[in-house]
Design a protein around this motif. Structure first.
Motif, PDB file in Angstrom:
ATOM      1  N   ASP A 196     -42.651  70.343 108.525  1.00  0.00           N
ATOM      2  CA  ASP A 196     -43.419  70.698 107.451  1.00  0.00           C
ATOM      3  C   ASP A 196     -44.315  69.656 107.570  1.00  0.00           C
ATOM      4  O   ASP A 196     -44.497  69.167 106.839  1.00  0.00           O
ATOM      5  CB  ASP A 196     -42.479  70.895 106.429  1.00  0.00           C
ATOM      6  N   ASP A 197     -45.343  69.673 108.159  1.00  0.00           N
ATOM      7  CA  ASP A 197     -46.988  68.900 108.661  1.00  0.00           C
ATOM      8  C   ASP A 197     -47.597  69.355 106.827  1.00  0.00           C
ATOM      9  O   ASP A 197     -48.225  68.792 107.032  1.00  0.00           O
ATOM     10  CB  ASP A 197     -47.250  68.779 110.170  1.00  0.00           C
ATOM     11  N   LYS A 198     -47.258  70.368 106.576  1.00  0.00           N
ATOM     12  CA  LYS A 198     -48.585  70.497 105.404  1.00  0.00           C
ATOM     13  C   LYS A 198     -47.960  70.431 104.344  1.00  0.00           C
ATOM     14  O   LYS A 198     -48.616  70.521 103.359  1.00  0.00           O
ATOM     15  CB  LYS A 198     -48.856  72.533 105.171  1.00  0.00           C
ATOM     16  N   ALA A 199     -46.108  69.591 103.777  1.00  0.00           N
ATOM     17  CA  ALA A 199     -46.102  69.652 102.904  1.00  0.00           C
ATOM     18  C   ALA A 199     -46.667  68.212 102.157  1.00  0.00           C
ATOM     19  O   ALA A 199     -47.313  67.153 102.889  1.00  0.00           O
ATOM     20  CB  ALA A 199     -44.418  68.891 103.271  1.00  0.00           C
ATOM     21  N   PRO A 200     -46.456  67.619 100.946  1.00  0.00           N
ATOM     22  CA  PRO A 200     -47.470  66.909 100.439  1.00  0.00           C
ATOM     23  C   PRO A 200     -46.838  65.824 100.813  1.00  0.00           C
ATOM     24  O   PRO A 200     -45.622  65.630 100.825  1.00  0.00           O
ATOM     25  CB  PRO A 200     -47.884  67.389  98.663  1.00  0.00           C
ATOM     26  N   SER A 201     -47.865  64.480 101.669  1.00  0.00           N
ATOM     27  CA  SER A 201     -46.766  63.517 101.666  1.00  0.00           C
ATOM     28  C   SER A 201     -45.537  63.151 103.205  1.00  0.00           C
ATOM     29  O   SER A 201     -44.817  62.720 102.887  1.00  0.00           O
ATOM     30  CB  SER A 201     -46.628  62.276 100.426  1.00  0.00           C
ATOM     31  N   GLY A 202     -46.104  64.778 103.298  1.00  0.00           N
ATOM     32  CA  GLY A 202     -44.584  64.883 104.528  1.00  0.00           C
ATOM     33  C   GLY A 202     -43.573  65.232 103.894  1.00  0.00           C
ATOM     34  O   GLY A 202     -42.169  65.179 104.733  1.00  0.00           O
ATOM     35  N   VAL A 203     -43.402  65.781 103.167  1.00  0.00           N
ATOM     36  CA  VAL A 203     -41.671  65.500 101.994  1.00  0.00           C
ATOM     37  C   VAL A 203     -41.460  67.293 102.011  1.00  0.00           C
ATOM     38  O   VAL A 203     -42.248  67.794 101.493  1.00  0.00           O
ATOM     39  CB  VAL A 203     -41.553  64.674 100.523  1.00  0.00           C
ATOM     40  N   SER A 204     -40.243  67.068 102.511  1.00  0.00           N
ATOM     41  CA  SER A 204     -40.271  68.870 102.198  1.00  0.00           C
ATOM     42  C   SER A 204     -38.506  68.731 102.324  1.00  0.00           C
ATOM     43  O   SER A 204     -37.691  67.718 102.827  1.00  0.00           O
ATOM     44  CB  SER A 204     -41.214  69.854 103.262  1.00  0.00           C
ATOM     45  N   VAL A 205     -37.696  70.490 102.032  1.00  0.00           N
ATOM     46  CA  VAL A 205     -36.821  70.553 102.695  1.00  0.00           C
ATOM     47  C   VAL A 205     -36.442  70.253 104.315  1.00  0.00           C
ATOM     48  O   VAL A 205     -35.778  69.372 104.713  1.00  0.00           O
ATOM     49  CB  VAL A 205     -36.547  71.623 101.961  1.00  0.00           C
ATOM     50  N   GLU A 206     -37.319  70.870 104.757  1.00  0.00           N
ATOM     51  CA  GLU A 206     -37.069  70.564 106.476  1.00  0.00           C
ATOM     52  C   GLU A 206     -36.936  69.220 106.928  1.00  0.00           C
ATOM     53  O   GLU A 206     -35.987  69.024 108.024  1.00  0.00           O
ATOM     54  CB  GLU A 206     -37.818  71.891 107.147  1.00  0.00           C
ATOM     55  N   ASN A 207     -38.149  68.323 105.678  1.00  0.00           N
ATOM     56  CA  ASN A 207     -38.912  67.014 106.320  1.00  0.00           C
ATOM     57  C   ASN A 207     -37.374  66.026 106.287  1.00  0.00           C
ATOM     58  O   ASN A 207     -37.057  65.591 106.959  1.00  0.00           O
ATOM     59  CB  ASN A 207     -39.742  66.517 106.563  1.00  0.00           C
ATOM     60  N   GLU A 208     -36.911  66.377 104.848  1.00  0.00           N
ATOM     61  CA  GLU A 208     -35.732  65.813 105.008  1.00  0.00           C
ATOM     62  C   GLU A 208     -34.214  65.501 105.343  1.00  0.00           C
ATOM     63  O   GLU A 208     -33.715  65.071 105.466  1.00  0.00           O
ATOM     64  CB  GLU A 208     -35.290  65.801 103.282  1.00  0.00           C
ATOM     65  N   PHE A 209     -33.854  67.646 105.375  1.00  0.00           N
ATOM     66  CA  PHE A 209     -33.477  67.315 106.643  1.00  0.00           C
ATOM     67  C   PHE A 209     -33.908  66.320 108.151  1.00  0.00           C
ATOM     68  O   PHE A 209     -32.608  66.443 108.639  1.00  0.00           O
ATOM     69  CB  PHE A 209     -32.846  69.044 107.039  1.00  0.00           C
ATOM     70  N   LEU A 210     -34.208  66.557 108.751  1.00  0.00           N
ATOM     71  CA  LEU A 210     -35.164  66.767 109.577  1.00  0.00           C
ATOM     72  C   LEU A 210     -34.285  64.869 110.023  1.00  0.00           C
ATOM     73  O   LEU A 210     -33.839  64.572 110.964  1.00  0.00           O
ATOM     74  CB  LEU A 210     -36.156  67.203 110.196  1.00  0.00           C
ATOM     75  N   THR A 211     -34.950  64.022 109.101  1.00  0.00           N
ATOM     76  CA  THR A 211     -34.749  63.004 108.872  1.00  0.00           C
ATOM     77  C   THR A 211     -33.158  62.560 109.076  1.00  0.00           C
ATOM     78  O   THR A 211     -32.608  61.659 109.570  1.00  0.00           O
ATOM     79  CB  THR A 211     -35.553  62.176 107.273  1.00  0.00           C
ATOM     80  N   MET A 212     -32.393  63.198 107.940  1.00  0.00           N
ATOM     81  CA  MET A 212     -31.151  62.904 107.448  1.00  0.00           C
ATOM     82  C   MET A 212     -30.539  63.326 109.300  1.00  0.00           C
ATOM     83  O   MET A 212     -28.977  62.393 110.275  1.00  0.00           O
ATOM     84  CB  MET A 212     -30.527  64.288 106.718  1.00  0.00           C
ATOM     85  N   ILE A 213     -30.521  64.074 110.427  1.00  0.00           N
ATOM     86  CA  ILE A 213     -30.038  64.476 111.176  1.00  0.00           C
ATOM     87  C   ILE A 213     -30.250  63.592 112.809  1.00  0.00           C
ATOM     88  O   ILE A 213     -29.397  63.753 113.358  1.00  0.00           O
ATOM     89  CB  ILE A 213     -29.629  66.018 111.329  1.00  0.00           C
ATOM     90  N   CYS A 214     -31.608  63.273 112.330  1.00  0.00           N
ATOM     91  CA  CYS A 214     -32.262  63.041 113.581  1.00  0.00           C
ATOM     92  C   CYS A 214     -31.674  61.439 113.450  1.00  0.00           C
ATOM     93  O   CYS A 214     -32.436  60.686 114.239  1.00  0.00           O
ATOM     94  CB  CYS A 214     -33.651  63.576 113.708  1.00  0.00           C
ATOM     95  N   SER A 215     -31.512  60.845 112.353  1.00  0.00           N
ATOM     96  CA  SER A 215     -31.353  59.288 112.350  1.00  0.00           C
ATOM     97  C   SER A 215     -30.318  58.956 112.383  1.00  0.00           C
ATOM     98  O   SER A 215     -29.391  59.424 112.380  1.00  0.00           O
ATOM     99  CB  SER A 215     -31.395  58.659 110.079  1.00  0.00           C
ATOM    100  N   HIS A 216     -30.383  57.711 113.096  1.00  0.00           N
ATOM    101  CA  HIS A 216     -28.759  57.193 113.958  1.00  0.00           C
ATOM    102  C   HIS A 216     -28.814  55.703 113.632  1.00  0.00           C
ATOM    103  O   HIS A 216     -30.017  54.738 113.273  1.00  0.00           O
ATOM    104  CB  HIS A 216     -29.058  57.533 115.374  1.00  0.00           C
ATOM    105  N   SER A 217     -27.833  56.010 112.836  1.00  0.00           N
ATOM    106  CA  SER A 217     -27.417  53.762 113.805  1.00  0.00           C
ATOM    107  C   SER A 217     -27.939  52.913 114.552  1.00  0.00           C
ATOM    108  O   SER A 217     -27.912  53.842 116.398  1.00  0.00           O
ATOM    109  CB  SER A 217     -26.259  53.312 112.712  1.00  0.00           C
TER     110      SER A 217
END
Length: 131
Positions: free
Chosen positions: A110-131
């Motif tokens: 969601d590129d329209k979310a303030p400062s890039g924060v949204s449920v979609e962006n948080e969830f994407l970060t959670m499932i697409c981050s890797h170690s």
């Protein structure tokens, strides 16, 4: 519909953080228990690549989308709880999107979310981050 699923997952995850389960009864690959596990990068199969790009193209408006190489994350090398992630840009425009194909659903940033924060962006970060 997608937003309801994401909100449900986030609420269930937050609600589940308050107590430690004594017995694991959920065994599905896309279970909530996997969201708290560290994720690793796994290979993207040709089938995963095709399905993800096809699904992404049905969710993106307009033509001319170009994909960067996709990558996948999972909770283990057996590809449990697989998320195929990527970035696409639309030729001739400034349109771009981060996305994931996870558990049969397409999740778009969601590129329209303030400062890039949204449920979609948080969830994407959670499932697409890797170690």
């Amino acid at each position: 519909m997608k937003m309801n699923i994401l909100l449900g997952l986030m609420c269930a995850c937050l609600a589940g953080c308050g107590h430690a389960p004594t017995e694991k009864t959920v065994t599905t690959p896309d279970s909530i228990e996997n969201l708290n596990q560290p994720r690793i990068k796994v290979p993207v199969t040709a089938k995963d690549d095709y399905v993800t790009k096809t699904k992404a193209l049905t969710g993106l408006e307009g033509d001319g989308w170009v994909f960067d190489p996709l990558y996948a994350t999972a909770v283990n090398t057996d590809r449990r709880d697989l998320a195929v992630c990527g970035f696409a840009r639309q030729r001739g425009t400034t349109n771009s999107v981060y996305f994931a194909y996870y558990s049969g659903e397409l999740i778009l940033s969601d590129d329209k979310a303030p400062s890039g924060v949204s449920v979609e962006n948080e969830f994407l970060t959670m499932i697409c981050s890797h170690s």
